[in-house]
Design a protein around this motif. Sequence first.
Motif, short mmCIF file in Angstrom:
data_model
loop_
_atom_site.label_atom_id
_atom_site.label_comp_id
_atom_site.label_asym_id
_atom_site.label_seq_id
_atom_site.Cartn_x
_atom_site.Cartn_y
_atom_site.Cartn_z
N PRO A 46 0.79 -1.23 0.00
CA PRO A 46 0.00 0.00 0.00
C PRO A 46 0.83 1.29 0.00
O PRO A 46 0.31 2.33 -0.36
N LEU A 47 2.08 1.22 0.38
CA LEU A 47 2.90 2.43 0.43
C LEU A 47 3.66 2.68 -0.87
O LEU A 47 4.36 3.68 -0.98
N GLY A 48 3.55 1.80 -1.82
CA GLY A 48 4.16 2.02 -3.12
C GLY A 48 5.67 1.98 -3.14
O GLY A 48 6.31 2.79 -3.80
N HIS A 49 6.29 1.07 -2.43
CA HIS A 49 7.75 0.97 -2.39
C HIS A 49 8.30 0.11 -3.53
O HIS A 49 9.26 -0.61 -3.36
N HIS A 50 7.71 0.18 -4.68
CA HIS A 50 8.18 -0.61 -5.83
C HIS A 50 8.93 0.26 -6.82
O HIS A 50 8.73 0.18 -8.03
N GLY A 51 9.78 1.13 -6.32
CA GLY A 51 10.59 1.95 -7.21
C GLY A 51 9.86 3.14 -7.79
O GLY A 51 10.28 3.68 -8.80
N GLY A 52 8.78 3.55 -7.16
CA GLY A 52 8.03 4.69 -7.66
C GLY A 52 8.78 5.99 -7.41
O GLY A 52 9.89 6.01 -6.89
#
Length: 66
Positions: A46-52
């Motif tokens: 949910p926090l978008g820690h996929h290289g955004g």
Amino acid sequence: MRISIILAHPDRQSFNHAIARTVLEQIARNGHHASLHDLYAENFEPLGHHGGNHESASNGWIPACS
């Protein structure tokens, strides 16, 4: 009609999962197509820690306000 059901509960034996299964069955009985998205099973982040491009604090949290 196409219907998307979003579920976010870690316990597969929970009341939330029972409701989702019942809803899926009823939607199918009514002749519609439904897809279930179990966010825990899909390892949703949910926090978008996929290289955004999010600017995050040193602890990894995304600030609520700039």
